[in-house]
Enzyme design. Structure first.
Site, short mmCIF file in Angstrom:
data_model
loop_
_atom_site.label_atom_id
_atom_site.label_comp_id
_atom_site.label_asym_id
_atom_site.label_seq_id
_atom_site.Cartn_x
_atom_site.Cartn_y
_atom_site.Cartn_z
N HIS A 74 0.81 -1.22 0.00
CA HIS A 74 0.00 0.00 0.00
C HIS A 74 0.84 1.27 0.00
O HIS A 74 0.32 2.35 -0.25
CB HIS A 74 -0.91 0.00 1.23
CG HIS A 74 -1.62 -1.29 1.43
ND1 HIS A 74 -1.16 -2.28 2.29
CD2 HIS A 74 -2.74 -1.80 0.86
CE1 HIS A 74 -1.97 -3.32 2.24
NE2 HIS A 74 -2.93 -3.05 1.39
N CYS A 96 3.36 -1.33 -4.34
CA CYS A 96 2.98 -1.62 -5.72
C CYS A 96 3.49 -0.50 -6.62
O CYS A 96 3.30 0.68 -6.32
CB CYS A 96 1.46 -1.73 -5.84
SG CYS A 96 0.89 -1.91 -7.55
N HIS A 124 -7.39 4.55 5.00
CA HIS A 124 -6.79 3.42 4.27
C HIS A 124 -5.29 3.66 4.18
O HIS A 124 -4.84 4.78 3.93
CB HIS A 124 -7.40 3.31 2.87
CG HIS A 124 -7.01 2.06 2.16
ND1 HIS A 124 -5.80 1.90 1.52
CD2 HIS A 124 -7.67 0.88 1.99
CE1 HIS A 124 -5.73 0.69 0.99
NE2 HIS A 124 -6.86 0.05 1.26
N GLU A 126 -3.09 3.04 1.96
CA GLU A 126 -2.62 3.62 0.70
C GLU A 126 -2.83 5.13 0.69
O GLU A 126 -1.97 5.89 0.24
CB GLU A 126 -3.32 2.99 -0.50
CG GLU A 126 -2.82 3.56 -1.82
CD GLU A 126 -3.59 3.07 -3.04
OE1 GLU A 126 -3.65 3.82 -4.03
OE2 GLU A 126 -4.13 1.93 -3.00
N SER A 271 -6.13 -9.45 -3.65
CA SER A 271 -5.23 -9.95 -2.61
C SER A 271 -5.63 -11.33 -2.10
O SER A 271 -5.07 -11.82 -1.12
CB SER A 271 -5.19 -8.96 -1.43
OG SER A 271 -6.50 -8.61 -1.02
#
Length: 316
Positions: A74, A96, A124, A126, A271
């Site tokens: 993330h 990523c 979150h 990310e 995932s």
């Protein structure tokens, strides 16, 4: 009663890479290996990596000195990177590459002095990592988080003639499009990325679920409750008018769900591993499913490179 599998489903290239980084780090450097946050949002995957020797922490102060830490898929803020460097921790970055792309966009806009709107879900990891790319000392702009269309109506931007938007990579494509349209209506000068920030895997899996929902009267999405992209898949199926449930695995299937159903769709978030899908298929067979088909879908061949050190160690 038959079963229809979405295509594509399950692991994406970013998740494959993140999990492989943890496995190879353990194999080459030995346990324990510390991982900041769940490397991907899936309970089964995290439990498996724990058994191999991974220790998951939420903050770097939980990592002892002279140890190795892996950043999750993330991404992390610049402050976290700086802390790891200050403490001399050995770092493998499992962020990523498509998230890293968004990080670069935010940093570029910051240096240019633009305001930035990040479309995403508060809290979150990310989003926290992307917001944390903003360096207030490097530019004169500001970063704002927008979660829905309603917030656009009250958004006050300091530089409405000089701002851009970016997005979390795992959002609902439809919802995000609505937010972008609302932003552009209020702020016609808004700039955007050359290519959508929502990743190819998120887009492909949402397209596949939309197709699945047209053919089924129940859609089961394999994924953990904290997986953003898995939640969006189940929401999308329901939006298409189909009963849908997000499940961590076969053990969560309620037999009452399949009573009277003719066509059951099954997919998995980016995932969620295929082994969990296999377990769901086996459980559905026990409940009376007598055939499994698979939709045609968008082929995926993307592969993201591992960190150089882990590639070299594999060769050695």
């Amino acid at each position: 009663m038959d079963v229809l599998l979405a295509n594509p489903r399950g692991f994406c290239a970013g998740v494959d890479r993140a999990i492989e980084i943890v496995k190879r780090a353990i194999e080459t450097l030995g346990a324990p290996i510390y991982v900041r946050h769940e490397v991907v949002h899936n309970r089964f995957v995290v439990d498996d990596l724990k058994q191999r020797g991974a220790i998951f922490v939420e903050e770097l102060d939980e990592v002892p000195d002279n140890n190795t830490v892996i950043f999750s898929a993330h991404g992390v803020s610049q402050a976290v990177r700086q802390e790891a460097e200050r403490r001399g921790l050995k770092v493998f970055d499992a962020t990523c590459p498509l998230v890293t792309k968004v990080h670069f966009e935010v940093a570029r806009h910051c240096r240019a002095g633009r305001d930035v709107v990040l479309i995403g879900h508060a809290g979150h990891p990310e989003v926290e990592g992307t917001m944390g790319q903003w360096n207030r000392e490097a530019g004169t702009g500001q970063i704002y988080l927008v979660e829905d269309v309603e917030q656009v109506a009250t958004l006050q931007i300091k530089q409405p003639e000089n701002f851009a938007y970016t997005t979390q990579t795992t959002l609902s494509v439809d919802d995000t499009r609505g937010i972008i349209d609302a932003l552009r209506e209020r702020f016609p000068a808004m700039q955007g990325p050359k290519n959508d920030d929502i990743c190819y895997a998120t887009q492909n899996r949402q397209d596949a679920v939309r197709d699945l929902a047209k053919r089924c009267d129940l859609v089961l999405v394999v994924g953990s409750p904290n997986s953003s992209n898995s939640n969006r898949l189940s929401e999308l199926a329901r939006r298409e008018g189909v009963e849908s449930y997000l499940i961590d695995g076969a053990h969560e299937i309620d037999p009452a769900w399949v009573v009277g159903k003719q066509h059951i769709g099954v997919t998995a978030g980016a995932s969620a591993p295929q082994v969990l899908v296999d377990g769901v298929l086996a459980r559905l067979a026990e409940l009376g499913a007598n055939g499994v088909g698979e939709l045609d879908g968008e082929p995926e061949s993307m592969v993201f490179a591992l960190p150089k050190e882990l590639r070299l160690r594999l060769v050695d």
